[in-house]
Design an enzyme around this catalytic site. Structure first.
Site: not given
Length: 524
Positions: A272, A346
């Site tokens: 990020k 996920r």
């Protein structure tokens, strides 16, 4: 507002507002129904009946309004008189805002909350969000005397008797769960790593008389949890799968709450940027909410088997970090080609729901996660997103959200159109979508569902709480109230029964036409 003790009492007693500051809060039409005899002892000698009536006459909520009654020691505040169909009748978000801005300062304070019986639970949870527990401000550590806020409910409407002791106990446990979840989410990763999170789980287990099952580090790899292990293997503190299990006699079904517990998300090698990484301590919000809700649910009496599954990892950068192009074998037996290491939630949840299905024999699986930034675009800052294989449970989540104040709105459930986004030439699937403009929040949830199978006959509910997990710089404890309300019918507590989303109406043609069994309708 750190280190504030929150106490719910049937009657907070009388006191001069100069010695115990007071906030009176409710919808304007409800405030007008409070007799002067009930508030006189909390306002005199500083406020007269004439002044009280004059203050009510000046209130014009749009959407809220407030009026000081005596210096900064007593205030009356009005909530919105009406709310839209996608909001909670309790106006829970406005309760939190008004308490933060209007509650007078002081060491010992009082809030008189005026509402209907059906809004007590949501109102209490909203009040709790205004008093976060975590702080490292030096002034707070020097404060010798702990501050307290006493909360008294004045009920209007049909059930306008005094609040029962059982209700007060439920409110105490529920709000403690909300504040526990918020404290964990607010705590930075240098203090809330996977080891410390495990200690939080162990402590809750000890309080409830439950010994958690813990699988961690290389055990995860050995046992086939390639998702959790792959995400967390580069971190100093190893990843873990932890399970708290409540299995009472007479249980007729098995429920699993699966929480994403990424204690920090750098994005991994798909790292990020400097503006998007701050705040990633909040990526454990799903697991924190599951822990707070599990503690409250068991304390209030839960009639069915309930398992809390915590998927804990730190998505770190290091020599052992997962690389794009790596392929992991997950607990479901399916292989995943990594095309984005920043789509890690996920992966851990896929292992968690697979474990709930295969090892715990769950009939109902709810996974909760701060999963996608796109959730905030899809349903906004206040409404979590729900994706589920059941139209009835979709309606139940929305209804439970309105009853408890943790608002929810549906995502598109259409795996036959969306799951092709994960097509891989070398594995069963990739972990990130090909087209980020094609309902990415729905797709992320479908990735998780694929690891129990789209033809699985049980109930699967995915709750993406990425945006509502915080408000500004503070965690909200979102999800605790929602889980308690959604499964209120399985509780022995009358208040949780009251906020349970019973008898949700759905179009039968929209619903379950894939041969589901009858278990999916037993709680709603």
């Amino acid at each position: 507002m750190a280190s504030v003790g929150l106490q719910f009492q049937a009657s907070a007693g009388d006191a001069d507002p100069q010695s115990r500051p007071l906030l009176l809060l409710g919808q304007l039409q409800h405030l007008h129904r409070v007799p002067w005899s009930h508030v006189r002892g909390k306002l005199q000698p500083r406020v007269t009946e004439e002044l009280w009536q004059a203050a009510l006459a000046t209130l014009n909520p749009n959407p809220t309004d407030s009026c000081p009654l005596y210096l900064n020691c007593a205030t009356v505040a009005a909530l919105p008189s009406r709310v839209s169909r996608h909001n909670s009748p309790s106006a829970a978000h406005f309760i939190t805002r008004l308490v933060r801005t209007c509650l007078p300062p002081g060491t010992h304070r009082c809030i008189l909350m005026v509402c209907e019986q059906t809004e007590v639970f949501a109102s209490a949870c909203a009040l709790a969000r205004a008093f976060p527990l975590f702080t490292h401000r030096s002034g707070a550590s020097r404060r010798a005397e702990k501050r307290t806020v006493m909360v008294e409910f004045f009920l209007v409407g049909q059930d306008n008797g005094p609040v029962e002791v059982s209700t007060l106990q439920c409110l105490t446990n529920a709000t403690e769960g909300v504040r526990l979840a918020a404290r964990i989410v607010d705590t930075p990763c240098n203090e809330m790593n996977t080891d410390i999170f495990l200690e939080e789980i162990i402590q809750v287990g000890k309080e409830l008389g439950i010994t958690p099952t813990i699988i961690r580090d290389e055990q995860l790899k050995t046992k086939g949890f390639g998702g959790i292990y792959g995400v967390g293997k580069a971190a100093l503190h190893p990843p873990a799968l932890a399970i708290l299990s409540h299995t009472p006699d007479g249980a007729t079904q098995t429920i699993a709450w699966v929480g994403k517990g990424i204690v920090y998300d750098t994005g991994g090698l798909s790292i990020k940027g400097k503006t998007t990484m701050p705040g990633m301590k909040r990526d454990c919000g799903g697991a924190a909410a599951v822990l707070g809700a599990f503690r409250a649910a068991i304390k209030q009496g839960f009639k069915d088997n309930l398992h809390a599954v915590f998927c804990l990892a730190e998505n770190a950068v290091g020599p052992n970090a997962t690389r794009p192009d790596d392929i992991h074998l997950l607990y479901s037996g399916k292989t995943v080609e990594i095309n984005n290491t920043d789509a890690e939630g996920r992966l851990v949840l896929a292992d968690g729901v697979s474990y709930a299905c295969k090892d715990l024999g769950a009939d109902i699986i709810v996974d909760m996660a701060t999963l996608t930034g796109a959730q905030g675009i899809a349903t906004g800052k206040y409404h979590a997103a729900v994706l589920t294989n059941s139209a009835e449970w979709e309606a139940a989540c929305v209804k439970a959200g309105r009853k408890c104040g943790d608002l929810v709105h549906p995502l598109v459930y259409c795996p036959e159109l969306h799951f092709s986004e994960f097509t891989s030439a070398v594995a069963d699937m990739k972990n990130s979508v090909a087209d980020r403009d094609n309902s990415p929040s729905s797709c992320a949830g479908l990735f998780i569902a694929s690891h129990i199978g789209f033809d699985w006959p049980g109930v699967w509910v995915h709750l993406d709480i990425a945006a509502p997990v915080h408000a500004g710089e503070r965690a909200t404890g979102f999800g605790v109230a929602l889980l308690l309300a959604l499964f209120g019918r399985a509780s022995e507590d009358p208040l949780l029964n009251l906020v349970s989303p019973l008898d949700c109406e759905v179009d039968a043609q929209e619903g379950d036409n894939m041969g589901r069994d009858s278990k999916r309708r037993r709680l709603v």
